[in-house]
Design a protein around this motif. Structure first.
Motif, PDB file in Angstrom:
ATOM      1  N   UNK A  47       1.237  -0.966 -18.054  1.00 52.64           N
ATOM      2  CA  UNK A  47       0.256  -0.356 -18.938  1.00 52.64           C
ATOM      3  C   UNK A  47      -0.896  -1.326 -19.167  1.00 52.64           C
ATOM      4  N   UNK A  48      -2.108  -0.827 -19.003  1.00 51.63           N
ATOM      5  CA  UNK A  48      -3.298  -1.587 -19.372  1.00 51.63           C
ATOM      6  C   UNK A  48      -4.143  -0.716 -20.291  1.00 51.63           C
ATOM      7  N   UNK A  49      -4.879  -1.363 -21.148  1.00 47.73           N
ATOM      8  CA  UNK A  49      -5.739  -0.640 -22.080  1.00 47.73           C
ATOM      9  C   UNK A  49      -7.160  -1.177 -21.925  1.00 47.73           C
ATOM     10  N   UNK A  50      -8.085  -0.262 -21.653  1.00 48.36           N
ATOM     11  CA  UNK A  50      -9.497  -0.621 -21.553  1.00 48.36           C
ATOM     12  C   UNK A  50     -10.218  -0.028 -22.758  1.00 48.36           C
ATOM     13  N   UNK A  51     -11.522  -0.121 -22.760  1.00 52.06           N
ATOM     14  CA  UNK A  51     -12.315   0.466 -23.849  1.00 52.06           C
ATOM     15  C   UNK A  51     -12.195   1.984 -23.891  1.00 52.06           C
ATOM     16  N   UNK A  52     -11.917   2.598 -22.744  1.00 55.54           N
ATOM     17  CA  UNK A  52     -11.949   4.059 -22.666  1.00 55.54           C
ATOM     18  C   UNK A  52     -10.618   4.734 -22.369  1.00 55.54           C
ATOM     19  N   UNK A  53      -9.646   3.976 -21.843  1.00 56.89           N
ATOM     20  CA  UNK A  53      -8.403   4.640 -21.458  1.00 56.89           C
ATOM     21  C   UNK A  53      -7.191   3.721 -21.540  1.00 56.89           C
ATOM     22  N   UNK A  54      -6.050   4.369 -21.610  1.00 59.12           N
ATOM     23  CA  UNK A  54      -4.757   3.710 -21.467  1.00 59.12           C
ATOM     24  C   UNK A  54      -4.244   4.149 -20.101  1.00 59.12           C
ATOM     25  N   UNK A  55      -4.054   3.209 -19.204  1.00 60.42           N
ATOM     26  CA  UNK A  55      -3.636   3.509 -17.843  1.00 60.42           C
ATOM     27  C   UNK A  55      -2.203   3.040 -17.649  1.00 60.42           C
ATOM     28  N   UNK A  56      -1.362   3.942 -17.146  1.00 60.28           N
ATOM     29  CA  UNK A  56       0.054   3.663 -16.915  1.00 60.28           C
ATOM     30  C   UNK A  56       0.343   3.890 -15.436  1.00 60.28           C
ATOM     31  N   UNK A  57       0.901   2.874 -14.768  1.00 62.61           N
ATOM     32  CA  UNK A  57       1.149   2.939 -13.326  1.00 62.61           C
ATOM     33  C   UNK A  57       2.573   2.490 -13.038  1.00 62.61           C
ATOM     34  N   UNK A  58       3.229   3.200 -12.128  1.00 64.82           N
ATOM     35  CA  UNK A  58       4.498   2.718 -11.593  1.00 64.82           C
ATOM     36  C   UNK A  58       4.406   2.737 -10.065  1.00 64.82           C
ATOM     37  N   UNK A  59       4.937   1.717  -9.451  1.00 63.75           N
ATOM     38  CA  UNK A  59       4.845   1.547  -8.005  1.00 63.75           C
ATOM     39  C   UNK A  59       6.037   2.211  -7.331  1.00 63.75           C
ATOM     40  N   UNK A  60       5.766   3.069  -6.337  1.00 63.92           N
ATOM     41  CA  UNK A  60       6.836   3.747  -5.603  1.00 63.92           C
ATOM     42  C   UNK A  60       7.300   2.926  -4.408  1.00 63.92           C
ATOM     43  N   UNK A  61       6.359   2.559  -3.544  1.00 69.36           N
ATOM     44  CA  UNK A  61       6.710   1.793  -2.345  1.00 69.36           C
ATOM     45  C   UNK A  61       5.440   1.256  -1.706  1.00 69.36           C
ATOM     46  N   UNK A  62       5.623   0.310  -0.799  1.00 75.88           N
ATOM     47  CA  UNK A  62       4.496  -0.201  -0.014  1.00 75.88           C
ATOM     48  C   UNK A  62       4.200   0.767   1.120  1.00 75.88           C
ATOM     49  N   UNK A  63       2.965   0.809   1.541  1.00 75.26           N
ATOM     50  CA  UNK A  63       2.596   1.659   2.676  1.00 75.26           C
ATOM     51  C   UNK A  63       3.374   1.263   3.927  1.00 75.26           C
ATOM     52  N   UNK A  93      -2.852   2.205  -4.445  1.00 75.08           N
ATOM     53  CA  UNK A  93      -3.471   1.039  -5.063  1.00 75.08           C
ATOM     54  C   UNK A  93      -3.148  -0.154  -4.175  1.00 75.08           C
ATOM     55  N   UNK A  94      -4.199  -0.732  -3.614  1.00 75.55           N
ATOM     56  CA  UNK A  94      -4.058  -1.783  -2.616  1.00 75.55           C
ATOM     57  C   UNK A  94      -3.174  -1.232  -1.505  1.00 75.55           C
ATOM     58  N   UNK A  95      -1.989  -1.766  -1.275  1.00 79.35           N
ATOM     59  CA  UNK A  95      -1.152  -1.210  -0.203  1.00 79.35           C
ATOM     60  C   UNK A  95       0.126  -0.568  -0.745  1.00 79.35           C
ATOM     61  N   UNK A  96       0.050  -0.045  -1.964  1.00 77.44           N
ATOM     62  CA  UNK A  96       1.195   0.610  -2.602  1.00 77.44           C
ATOM     63  C   UNK A  96       0.900   2.071  -2.918  1.00 77.44           C
ATOM     64  N   UNK A  97       1.908   2.902  -2.732  1.00 76.04           N
ATOM     65  CA  UNK A  97       1.870   4.262  -3.271  1.00 76.04           C
ATOM     66  C   UNK A  97       2.311   4.156  -4.719  1.00 76.04           C
ATOM     67  N   UNK A  98       1.585   4.806  -5.615  1.00 75.39           N
ATOM     68  CA  UNK A  98       1.890   4.732  -7.039  1.00 75.39           C
ATOM     69  C   UNK A  98       1.859   6.123  -7.655  1.00 75.39           C
ATOM     70  N   UNK A  99       2.476   6.216  -8.824  1.00 75.49           N
ATOM     71  CA  UNK A  99       2.324   7.378  -9.692  1.00 75.49           C
ATOM     72  C   UNK A  99       1.670   6.827 -10.954  1.00 75.49           C
ATOM     73  N   UNK A 100       0.651   7.539 -11.448  1.00 77.32           N
ATOM     74  CA  UNK A 100      -0.041   7.031 -12.626  1.00 77.32           C
ATOM     75  C   UNK A 100      -0.378   8.157 -13.591  1.00 77.32           C
TER      76      UNK A 100
END
Length: 135
Positions: A47-63, A93-100
């Protein structure tokens, strides 16, 4: 107290819909909170928090963990599954498949808890859906 510190404290005190949250702040250029949802604990959420959003990411696997000949098929499957997955989306995200999932910073604490649980559950379902594409 930063927003991440406040969220860490709040999550550590709550039992939401039968789930608890194990939190680990990660300090760096951008403050990140690693959250593990009880009963859905194999895949941490970041979880990261910016001025405008709360972003939640989980990594599934590398490409590189995807069968090379099936990458296009997997990408199509993920695009088709995106609509059916509440509060979450697929991305690379970079070389990962993610769910966010992303929320406004004005979201209530209950909405944040719901998002974390939903994202963790969706990540499990997504990993199950893509397991036939893995090497």
């Amino acid at each position: 107290m930063t927003q991440i510190q406040e969220l860490t404290y709040q999550l550590g005190q709550v039992n939401y819909e039968g789930h608890t949250f194990d939190c680990l702040p990660i300090h760096g250029e951008q403050e990140v909170l690693q959250v593990i949802v009880s009963e859905l604990d194999a895949m941490p959420i970041f979880v990261t928090i910016t001025d405008t959003q709360i972003l939640c990411i989980t990594y599934l696997c590398k490409q590189t963990e995807i069968q090379p000949k099936r990458i296009a098929e997997l990408n199509k499957t993920m695009l088709e599954l995106n609509v059916a997955m509440p509060l979450s989306s697929f991305a690379i995200v970079e070389d990962y498949y993610v769910v966010f999932g992303a929320m406004a910073t004005s979201s209530s604490f209950n909405e944040v808890c719901k998002e974390l649980i939903t994202l963790a559950s969706n990540a499990y379902d997504a990993l199950e859906a893509i397991e036939n594409y893995l090497v």
